[in-house]
Scaffold this active site. Structure first.
Site, short mmCIF file in Angstrom:
data_model
loop_
_atom_site.label_atom_id
_atom_site.label_comp_id
_atom_site.label_asym_id
_atom_site.label_seq_id
_atom_site.Cartn_x
_atom_site.Cartn_y
_atom_site.Cartn_z
N SER A 449 0.81 -1.22 0.00
CA SER A 449 0.00 0.00 0.00
C SER A 449 0.84 1.27 0.00
CB SER A 449 -0.95 0.01 1.22
OG SER A 449 -1.77 -1.14 1.22
N ARG A 450 2.02 1.18 -0.57
CA ARG A 450 2.93 2.33 -0.71
C ARG A 450 3.42 2.89 0.63
NH1 ARG A 450 3.22 0.23 -4.85
NH2 ARG A 450 3.06 1.11 -6.92
N LEU A 451 3.30 2.10 1.70
CA LEU A 451 3.81 2.54 3.00
C LEU A 451 5.24 2.04 3.16
CD1 LEU A 451 0.66 1.91 5.23
CD2 LEU A 451 1.41 4.05 4.15
#
Length: 475
Positions: A449-451
């Site tokens: 999730s692009r974290l």
């Protein structure tokens, strides 16, 4: 990076090339030749075919987005290819499910079933399949009937084919699993294709040995050729025009290369967390640890790095170079002192390096100032290189305009003759090394999730000495 460029070039060339398509008779004759005078056994060909299917699937349908694979296997060789593909997909990390309603009693097929059972791969009865496969599976592989099939499909394969027909006409392709057909779409005429117009419309076709005539009617986005086992006598006898397989791949894309919506390209990275209390306090040690892991993982050219320089006008320039040394003093590479990067560095000694290890979801940024290494260090490295590379360094006046490649080839040939006796090759004055001394590191680990994890090492003055300080950056 050269391998990736070669793969892309080979793929594009294969896609554009005219490829021979086989009639049903020629396809059968070639199989007889392979398993007769040319010494192949059916299990060898089945293993190569199944591996080709699995590698083609893995090349297009990434594991992070397409995990659950339903393989529907028929009673013949095509079904055997599907069973083999299921085994390889399992080892690639996918979760295969097999529907094999009409099992063949021959030892070869029984052995394949035993292999899958030993991996705890589920066998799904036809009656347990949902009418709409979209909710339970991310890919469906059609391995029911190959080019030798005649007549009309009998139960339960007639219903299974209709199930895939229904799946292939779902309006939004993003909401349904793609269909992959092995060699020919089941139910199609081997030479005339989908005669009725109401047959399976696969998203991917993996042709084996050579595409059959019906493949000319295939309109899906992904057509691959698999097998890589056709010997020269077969190619010569049947006049086969087949594309070269890139690198060590078992499959090669043929036909039209699909257009890609660039905005839809994305990966959902799955990686271990990168935490402050787990990394080493010194960034050089942390880099070395990651670099060693990249080497151990077998990544090609893990020492490839993007070097960015900036000239006195503030204009940046980037290119790939190869790391040739790293220690607590910095990162070393070698080049021509007359190149554009050398010119930039003579005007502005600040530069940045970027290592990108895609397969490990990692990158490392390094910033600092650059100086030339000593002449002795450059001399020592120059003479550690292969003689061909030494001659190439002399021939290439890097970044200068030349009239053609033949200029380089002629100059190289003349030098080759000059030093053909194995005599000492002097290092040219215009060639040597640079060392970037870092003042900043950033270690990046891709996450879901692009974290992403980003840990930055920067220098601080503490009690009269310089120490490295670790901070977490927002992704």
């Amino acid at each position: 990076r050269q391998a990736m460029a070669s793969l892309a070039t080979s793929t594009a060339a294969a896609a554009a090339a005219e490829v021979t398509h086989l009639s049903q008779r020629d396809a059968a004759d070639i199989d007889e030749q392979l398993m007769g005078p040319l010494g192949f056994s059916v299990d060898q060909l089945m293993e190569l075919a199944g591996l080709s299917v699995a590698t083609a699937v893995a090349e297009v349908y990434k594991l992070s987005e397409h995990t659950r694979v339903l393989i529907i296997c028929g009673p013949g060789n095509n079904g055997g290819d599907g069973l083999v593909a299921a085994r390889h997909l399992y080892h690639f990390g996918y979760k295969p499910f097999v529907c094999y309603p009409k099992r063949t009693a021959k030892p070869l097929y029984s052995g394949l079933v035993t292999q899958l059972e030993s991996l705890a791969i589920p066998f799904v009865p036809v009656e347990d399949l949902p009418q709409d496969l979209s909710g339970q599976y991310d890919i469906v592989i059609d391995a029911m009937f190959g080019f030798s099939f005649h007549g009309t499909p009998r139960p339960p394969f007639d219903d299974l084919i209709q199930m895939l027909v229904s799946l292939s006409v779902v309006g939004d392709s993003a909401k349904r699993p793609p269909i992959v057909s092995v060699d020919i779409p089941s139910g199609w005429h081997v030479e005339e294709g989908d005669v009725s117009g109401g047959g399976i419309k696969p998203d991917m076709l993996v042709s084996l040995t050579a595409p059959k005539l019906c493949a000319k009617k295939f309109t899906g986005p992904h057509h691959f050729l698999g097998g890589r086992f056709v010997p020269p006598p077969i190619s010569s006898k049947y006049g086969l025009e087949l594309p070269p397989y890139p690198g060590t791949s078992m499959c090669v894309r043929i036909g039209k290369v699909p257009s890609v919506d660039i905005s839809s390209l994305r990966e959902n990275y799955i990686s271990p967390e990168l935490l402050e209390n787990q990394v080493m306090p010194n960034p050089f040690d942390q880099f070395r640890s990651w670099f060693d892991e990249a080497v151990t993982a077998g990544l090609r050219e893990p020492n490839a790095m993007a070097l960015t320089t900036v000239n006195k006008a503030g204009k940046p320039s980037s290119r790939m170079v190869l790391l040739k040394g790293v220690d607590k003093q910095g990162f070393v590479w070698y080049t021509n002192y007359g190149s554009q990067k050398a010119h930039d560095l003579s005007e502005n000694s600040n530069a940045a390096l970027l290592f990108y290890w895609n397969e490990m979801n990692r990158q490392v940024r390094v910033e600092g100032s650059v100086q030339k290494v000593s002449e002795e260090e450059s001399e020592k490295y120059f003479h550690s290189r292969p003689r061909g590379s030494q001659l190439g360094a002399i021939v290439s006046k890097q970044s200068t305009v030349i009239s053609g490649r033949e200029v380089l080839q002629q100059a190289y040939k003349e030098l080759e003759q000059k030093y053909s006796d194995g005599s000492f090759i002097p290092k040219p004055d215009y060639w040597g090394g640079y060392r970037l001394t870092p003042n900043l590191f950033e270690f990046w680990q891709g996450q879901q999730s692009r974290l992403h994890d980003r840990l930055q090492y920067s220098q601080r003055e503490v009690g009269g000495s310089t120490e490295w300080h670790i901070q977490r950056l927002s992704p």
